[in-house]
Design a protein around this motif. Structure first.
Motif, PDB file in Angstrom:
ATOM      1  N   ILE A  16     -59.693 -68.872  76.256  1.00 29.58           N
ATOM      2  CA  ILE A  16     -61.134 -69.019  76.399  1.00 29.58           C
ATOM      3  C   ILE A  16     -61.798 -69.126  75.030  1.00 29.58           C
ATOM      4  O   ILE A  16     -62.676 -69.976  74.809  1.00 29.58           O
ATOM      5  CB  ILE A  16     -61.705 -67.845  77.209  1.00 29.58           C
ATOM      6  CG1 ILE A  16     -61.303 -67.991  78.685  1.00 29.58           C
ATOM      7  CG2 ILE A  16     -63.225 -67.775  77.077  1.00 29.58           C
ATOM      8  CD1 ILE A  16     -61.702 -66.820  79.558  1.00 29.58           C
ATOM      9  N   ALA A  17     -61.401 -68.275  74.079  1.00 28.43           N
ATOM     10  CA  ALA A  17     -62.005 -68.315  72.754  1.00 28.43           C
ATOM     11  C   ALA A  17     -61.692 -69.634  72.049  1.00 28.43           C
ATOM     12  O   ALA A  17     -62.563 -70.226  71.395  1.00 28.43           O
ATOM     13  CB  ALA A  17     -61.507 -67.138  71.921  1.00 28.43           C
ATOM     14  N   GLY A  18     -60.452 -70.103  72.165  1.00 25.69           N
ATOM     15  CA  GLY A  18     -60.092 -71.378  71.553  1.00 25.69           C
ATOM     16  C   GLY A  18     -60.873 -72.540  72.145  1.00 25.69           C
ATOM     17  O   GLY A  18     -61.348 -73.424  71.421  1.00 25.69           O
ATOM     18  N   THR A  19     -61.017 -72.546  73.469  1.00 24.88           N
ATOM     19  CA  THR A  19     -61.794 -73.598  74.130  1.00 24.88           C
ATOM     20  C   THR A  19     -63.263 -73.529  73.731  1.00 24.88           C
ATOM     21  O   THR A  19     -63.901 -74.563  73.499  1.00 24.88           O
ATOM     22  CB  THR A  19     -61.664 -73.470  75.656  1.00 24.88           C
ATOM     23  OG1 THR A  19     -60.288 -73.516  76.025  1.00 24.88           O
ATOM     24  CG2 THR A  19     -62.412 -74.587  76.364  1.00 24.88           C
ATOM     25  N   ALA A  20     -63.799 -72.321  73.634  1.00 26.26           N
ATOM     26  CA  ALA A  20     -65.195 -72.145  73.255  1.00 26.26           C
ATOM     27  C   ALA A  20     -65.466 -72.729  71.869  1.00 26.26           C
ATOM     28  O   ALA A  20     -66.443 -73.462  71.660  1.00 26.26           O
ATOM     29  CB  ALA A  20     -65.556 -70.662  73.279  1.00 26.26           C
ATOM     30  N   VAL A  21     -64.594 -72.416  70.919  1.00 26.54           N
ATOM     31  CA  VAL A  21     -64.767 -72.939  69.563  1.00 26.54           C
ATOM     32  C   VAL A  21     -64.594 -74.457  69.550  1.00 26.54           C
ATOM     33  O   VAL A  21     -65.321 -75.166  68.842  1.00 26.54           O
ATOM     34  CB  VAL A  21     -63.776 -72.269  68.596  1.00 26.54           C
ATOM     35  CG1 VAL A  21     -63.813 -72.936  67.224  1.00 26.54           C
ATOM     36  CG2 VAL A  21     -64.082 -70.788  68.456  1.00 26.54           C
TER      37      VAL A  21
END
Length: 231
Positions: A16-21
């Motif tokens: 989720i964090a990677g996709t968000a960035v």
């Protein structure tokens, strides 16, 4: 040893964090460049709106996402009707919530780095025949790269730790939206789960510290390469 549920929460958090960035990178750099290079009417208002996620309670941000991107929201209806996209209560929705909360950190770091770039270098490249895009990608962006790295890592860490907006917009669904903070919250609410909660707490601290140390190391390495190239 971590349980399967704990490993699952960690992997979901990283995804989720990677996709968000990933989805805030291009608009974040574009907005930072606009704020750093131009003066225009409404700039202060735009700057204030951009920083709202930093000062608003995260639950408010999640609620605003829910009423705008939900199936009955003005944007959610359009996305669902034309593209079949439903964001609430999905990991993609959690990535949207995390990206919104991390967006100001990315923009601010990149903007400060762009403002430190000598505009005379850009002007010199333009006089030599380079167009605006070539100047940006060969002069401006490389010089601002340390700030871009810092902003990216800070945004990743912020998205990784997001709680309020995520639980409001994407809920706390095991295997789907239960990130590390949400898993920790669930364990705290469960009797006899103190050891598991402590493990996740320690892991969250280690990931955050690793992100900050990586950001500092990459920024120093990028600055050293720039000095060697200029020397």
């Amino acid at each position: 040893m971590l349980s399967d549920a704990e490993w699952q929460a960690i992997l979901i958090s990283l995804k989720i964090a990677g996709t968000a960035v990933g989805w805030i990178m291009v608009p974040g750099i574009a907005l930072a460049w606009l704020m750093a290079r131009y003066e225009f009417r409404g700039k202060a208002l735009l700057d204030g709106v951009m920083h709202l996620p930093l000062v608003l309670p995260p639950v408010v941000v999640g609620y605003l996402l829910l009423i705008s991107l939900g199936r009955q929201g003005f944007m959610g209806q359009w996305l669902n009707h034309w593209f079949g996209i439903t964001l609430p209560f999905t990991w993609q929705g959690a990535a949207v919530a995390g990206g919104i909360m991390a967006f100001p950190l990315l923009v601010r770091a990149v903007r400060l780095s762009l403002e430190a770039v000598d505009v005379k270098l850009e002007a010199a490249a333009s006089t030599l025949g380079a167009n605006r895009w070539r100047v940006f990608f060969t002069i401006t962006l490389p010089l601002a790269f340390p700030g871009l790295l810092t902003g990216t890592v800070l945004a990743f860490a912020r998205a990784l730790s997001e709680f309020g907006a995520t639980i409001t917009f994407a809920s706390n669904i095991p295997g789907e939206t239960r990130t590390l903070p949400l898993a920790l919250y669930t364990l705290i609410q469960s009797p006899g789960k103190e050891d598991a909660a402590a493990r996740l707490c320690a892991i969250a601290i280690m990931i955050a510290m690793l992100s900050l140390l990586t950001s500092e190391w990459l920024a120093r390495k990028a600055k050293r390469r720039l000095r060697e190239r200029d020397g």
